[in-house]
Design an enzyme around this catalytic site. Structure first.
Site, PDB file in Angstrom:
ATOM      1  N   TYR A 142      18.747 -36.446  51.619  1.00  0.00           N
ATOM      2  CA  TYR A 142      18.640 -37.412  50.526  1.00  0.00           C
ATOM      3  C   TYR A 142      20.025 -37.836  50.014  1.00  0.00           C
ATOM      4  O   TYR A 142      20.184 -38.928  49.485  1.00  0.00           O
ATOM      5  CB  TYR A 142      17.881 -36.803  49.339  1.00  0.00           C
ATOM      6  CG  TYR A 142      16.389 -36.951  49.386  1.00  0.00           C
ATOM      7  CD1 TYR A 142      15.654 -36.479  50.463  1.00  0.00           C
ATOM      8  CD2 TYR A 142      15.705 -37.549  48.336  1.00  0.00           C
ATOM      9  CE1 TYR A 142      14.276 -36.598  50.485  1.00  0.00           C
ATOM     10  CE2 TYR A 142      14.331 -37.672  48.347  1.00  0.00           C
ATOM     11  CZ  TYR A 142      13.618 -37.195  49.430  1.00  0.00           C
ATOM     12  OH  TYR A 142      12.261 -37.314  49.450  1.00  0.00           O
ATOM     13  N   LYS A 189      13.738 -25.631  59.964  1.00  0.00           N
ATOM     14  CA  LYS A 189      13.551 -26.088  61.352  1.00  0.00           C
ATOM     15  C   LYS A 189      14.742 -25.528  62.131  1.00  0.00           C
ATOM     16  O   LYS A 189      15.540 -26.263  62.734  1.00  0.00           O
ATOM     17  CB  LYS A 189      13.494 -27.629  61.372  1.00  0.00           C
ATOM     18  CG  LYS A 189      13.118 -28.238  62.709  1.00  0.00           C
ATOM     19  CD  LYS A 189      11.660 -28.096  63.073  1.00  0.00           C
ATOM     20  CE  LYS A 189      11.418 -28.625  64.480  1.00  0.00           C
ATOM     21  NZ  LYS A 189      10.034 -28.377  64.956  1.00  0.00           N
ATOM     22  N   ASP A 221       6.999 -27.541  60.824  1.00  0.00           N
ATOM     23  CA  ASP A 221       5.783 -28.088  61.444  1.00  0.00           C
ATOM     24  C   ASP A 221       4.641 -27.069  61.360  1.00  0.00           C
ATOM     25  O   ASP A 221       3.497 -27.401  61.047  1.00  0.00           O
ATOM     26  CB  ASP A 221       6.045 -28.544  62.890  1.00  0.00           C
ATOM     27  CG  ASP A 221       6.850 -27.553  63.712  1.00  0.00           C
ATOM     28  OD1 ASP A 221       7.369 -26.554  63.154  1.00  0.00           O
ATOM     29  OD2 ASP A 221       6.967 -27.765  64.937  1.00  0.00           O
ATOM     30  N   ASP A 245       9.670 -32.286  49.885  1.00  0.00           N
ATOM     31  CA  ASP A 245       9.014 -33.516  49.453  1.00  0.00           C
ATOM     32  C   ASP A 245       7.689 -33.680  50.197  1.00  0.00           C
ATOM     33  O   ASP A 245       6.636 -33.914  49.607  1.00  0.00           O
ATOM     34  CB  ASP A 245       9.933 -34.714  49.730  1.00  0.00           C
ATOM     35  CG  ASP A 245       9.286 -36.028  49.341  1.00  0.00           C
ATOM     36  OD1 ASP A 245       8.710 -36.088  48.245  1.00  0.00           O
ATOM     37  OD2 ASP A 245       9.355 -36.985  50.139  1.00  0.00           O
ATOM     38  N   ASP A 249       3.509 -32.826  48.717  1.00  0.00           N
ATOM     39  CA  ASP A 249       2.423 -33.811  48.666  1.00  0.00           C
ATOM     40  C   ASP A 249       1.205 -33.249  49.390  1.00  0.00           C
ATOM     41  O   ASP A 249       0.071 -33.363  48.933  1.00  0.00           O
ATOM     42  CB  ASP A 249       2.832 -35.134  49.347  1.00  0.00           C
ATOM     43  CG  ASP A 249       3.264 -36.196  48.335  1.00  0.00           C
ATOM     44  OD1 ASP A 249       3.845 -35.803  47.303  1.00  0.00           O
ATOM     45  OD2 ASP A 249       3.025 -37.396  48.585  1.00  0.00           O
TER      46      ASP A 249
HETATM   47  C1  IPM Z   1       9.126 -37.080  44.583  1.00  0.00           C
HETATM   48  C2  IPM Z   1       9.212 -38.523  45.004  1.00  0.00           C
HETATM   49  C3  IPM Z   1      10.675 -38.903  45.122  1.00  0.00           C
HETATM   50  C4  IPM Z   1      11.290 -38.045  46.193  1.00  0.00           C
HETATM   51  C5  IPM Z   1      10.938 -40.398  45.400  1.00  0.00           C
HETATM   52  C6  IPM Z   1      10.257 -41.282  44.386  1.00  0.00           C
HETATM   53  C7  IPM Z   1      12.402 -40.698  45.492  1.00  0.00           C
HETATM   54  O1  IPM Z   1       8.520 -38.748  46.176  1.00  0.00           O
HETATM   55  O2  IPM Z   1       9.579 -36.762  43.471  1.00  0.00           O
HETATM   56  O3  IPM Z   1       8.592 -36.274  45.332  1.00  0.00           O
HETATM   57  O4  IPM Z   1      11.210 -38.362  47.388  1.00  0.00           O
HETATM   58  O5  IPM Z   1      11.893 -37.038  45.849  1.00  0.00           O
HETATM   59 MN    MN Z   2       7.493 -37.001  46.941  1.00  0.00          MN
END
Ligand code: IPM
Ligand code: MN
Length: 355
Positions: A142, A189, A221, A245, A249
């Site tokens: 990032y 990884k 993975d 990240d 999710d």
């Molecule tokens: C998160 C979001 C952010 C990230 C984006 C909006 C930059 O997806 O907080 O997980 O990738 O960190």
């Molecule tokens: Mn995210």
């Protein structure tokens, strides 16, 4: 106690869900005799429109001076499909993380018994799942060098980690594991990436200081697979920025709705509390978005920023009650959905009456 809170509502549903969190924080503070002061500041697309910068210095100053930051969401579709945009809302979030030194993002994944049927996984797989993901937040791909060469036809992003950055997040992981079930999964990884090999090497060294912790090493993975195959296997997971990240999710939907999970970002300066979901622009202004992740982020704020555990517990109990009584937004119940504002008021009322 005096609570000085910076409020960065941001874009999309951010302002609506923030209002609900504030209702809840207000009633908790009334009950417990805390004095609370909010200072609002702009961020995201809203700040680009207002001042041309998604995280202006004025906002940073407010964050630095506050005891905690409540953050809604940022992002706007007009930027998502425009790869040439020079200024993007997300840059604001990344700059905030960097400037506040928020190197650790903590995302607790807990299941609510009354929502097990909403999980995409079988009930017996998710029932009782309870783990914490710790994501490194200010390093890796990032923040490494990025750019184009070859007249724009070649693009690169660089993943860089220093031992120091790795050590501080891993130590946090081990400390969390010690407070919980003493199991730490380090996700990397290392079969391919040099940064991952430094992570693993560093983890192996630190693990010697924590002989009680059962430390596992898992390729990302494989971790993605195991998260849905056997989520109860995890206690504390620690990983680098982008893997974290993606995996968080994935982890979040295990509980039944992305709209439920809060997060705490902690580091060198003021801590930030935000839902893990995005700005959900399709729902903006409709009073339909689930405010619970934002409200639970306020609970994390009481616990982490102010060490007020009872206050956090009041909020969590109110949320559990609203779910049990099915007083919920449309993401959870399409047949008889409640509005964002109704859920916020219900939670505040519940706290007023029950504590
Ligand atoms: C998160 C979001 C952010 C990230 C984006 C909006 C930059 O997806 O907080 O997980 O990738 O960190
Ligand atoms: Mn995210």
């Amino acid at each position: 106690m005096k609570l000085n809170i910076a409020v960065l509502a941001g874009d999309g549903i951010g302002p609506e869900i923030m209002q609900q969190a504030i209702k809840v924080v207000n009633v908790v503070c009334e009950k417990k005799g805390h004095e609370v002061k909010y200072t609002e500041a702009v961020t995201g697309a809203a700040a680009i429109d207002a001042v041309g910068d998604p995280y202006p210095d004025s906002t940073h100053k407010i964050c630095m001076e506050a005891d905690a930051v409540l953050f809604g969401a940022i992002g706007h579709p007009r930027f998502d499909n425009d790869p040439t945009a020079k200024v993007r809302p997300e840059q604001g979030l990344l700059r905030m993380r960097k400037q506040l030194g928020l190197y650790a993002n903590i995302r607790p994944v807990e299941t609510f018994p009354s929502l097990l049927h909403k999980s995409p996984l079988r009930k017996d797989l998710v029932e009782g799942a309870d783990f914490i993901c710790i994501r490194e937040l200010t390093g890796g791909i990032y923040f490494g060098d990025k750019g184009r060469s070859d007249n724009g036809n070649t693009a690169y992003d660089t993943c860089v980690y220093t031992r120091e950055e790795i050590e501080r997040i891993l130590k946090l992981g081990f400390e969390y594991a010690m407070k919980r079930n003493k199991k730490l999964t380090v996700v990397d990884k290392a079969n391919v990436l040099e940064t991952s090999r430094l992570w693993r090497q560093t983890a192996q060294e630190i693990a010697k200081q924590y002989p009680e912790v059962d430390t596992q090493y898992m390729f990302v993975d494989n971790a993605a697979m195991q998260l849905i195959q056997w989520p109860k296997n995890f206690d504390v997971m620690v990983t680098e920025n982008m893997f974290g990240d993606i995996l968080t999710d994935e982890a979040s939907v295990i509980t039944g709705s992305l709209g439920l999970l809060p997060s705490a970002s902690i580091g060198l300066h003021t801590s930030v509390f935000e839902p893990i979901h995005g700005s959900y622009p399709q729902a903006a202004g409709k009073d339909i978005a689930n405010p619970i992740a934002m409200v639970l982020s306020a609970a994390l704020m009481f616990e982490y920023a102010f060490n007020l555990k009872e206050e956090a517990e009041m909020i969590r109990k109110a949320v559990a009650a609203s779910l049990e009584q099915n007083y919920v937004t449309e993401d959870i119940d399409k047949t008889n959905p409640k509005k964002t504002s109704e859920v916020g008021s219900w939670l505040a009322d519940y706290i007023k009456k029950n504590f």
